[in-house]
Motif scaffolding. Structure first.
Motif: not given
Length: 279
Positions: A81, A158, A161, A189, A191
């Motif tokens: 992320a 990701r 985020v 966001r 996933g």
């Protein structure tokens, strides 16, 4: 005798601190961090993380105090992320950042952006601040690129985020990285691999009009809450998007297929209410 604890650094206080750092105001930043209550040696406290950040900020020549990418998930579904500062890195933010107020500095953070809630974890705030600073110069982006290329093959990232593409230069930077690592799956966001969220629609339009070839592993999911997504701005949206579908903040966002900007095609992720609004 009851002990009165010193007040913690509030969200408005973090906003002020971020403004000082992004402006390169070392004296102001040093003073703000000095005023944060607590013991700088006490691990996992705001004072601890703030002190580590300041030590790096002084010359930014040493190792970064926080990992650029967070390795999350589990052994069955591992993913990475990336986040930067919400609001500060969101040029397309509208109601999500300002609520029903005018888009002025005084109303910054008065919307419903969920990302500010994550600032209750001080490490998250200072990692975002660090990453926002890294994105703003060539040396910082080189460091991000280096860590990006260390992500194991075939993993999901990701991308944003929290935060968003803050400039055309930064958007191109990320898209070039996606080109360089076609094995990396980009996720939003929630996933789900295959697309990323953004409110920086104007930047995508500008880059597309420059003839940029989009990477095959990135799809844009138009995120609600943008300053471009209201009926008031419909004519402007139509001008920059040339017919691309936009959605109201209360309804599902649109998943723009690769080439949608040129072909004027798009599809909703789901249809659970009124049809998505076209500008």
């Amino acid at each position: 005798m009851k002990t009165i604890e010193a007040p913690k650094l509030s969200t408005p206080g973090k906003i002020d601190l971020a403004r000082l750092a992004l402006a390169g105001d070392l004296p102001g930043l040093s003073k703000a961090i000095d005023l944060i209550p607590g013991d700088p040696s006490k691990v996992n406290t705001t004072k601890y993380f703030a002190t580590r950040f300041l030590e790096w900020f002084l010359d930014r020549s040493g190792p970064v105090p926080f990992s650029v990418f967070m390795a999350q998930g589990n052994s069955k579904l591992p993913f990475y992320a990336f986040s930067s500062l919400p609001g500060f890195d969101c040029p397309g933010a509208g109601a999500c950042l300002y609520g029903d107020n005018e888009y002025t500095p005084d109303n910054f953070g008065k919307g419903w952006c969920y990302s500010f809630k994550g600032w209750r974890y001080p490490a998250a705030f200072f990692r975002q601040l660090q990453n926002s600073l890294l994105l703003r110069d060539q040396a910082g982006r080189a460091l991000i690129a280096s860590q990006f290329h260390e992500i194991p093959a075939g993993r999901t990232l990701r991308l944003y985020v929290d935060g968003d593409f803050a400039s055309l230069e930064i958007l191109r930077f990320w898209m070039d990285l996606c080109h360089a690592r076609p094995d990396i799956k980009i996720a939003g966001r929630d996933g789900v691999a295959g697309y990323g969220y953004s409110k920086s629609w104007k930047l995508f339009i500008e880059l597309d009009r420059a003839g940029y070839k989009w990477p095959a592993n990135y799809l844009l999911n138009v995120s609600s809450g943008s300053r471009y997504g209201t009926r008031k701005s419909a004519r402007y949206c139509n001008w920059i998007a040339r017919g691309v579908n936009l959605s109201r903040s209360r309804w599902p966002a649109n998943l723009l297929k690769r080439g949608a900007i040129k072909t004027r095609t798009s599809q909703c992720l789901k249809n659970t209410g009124p049809p998505c609004w076209k500008s």
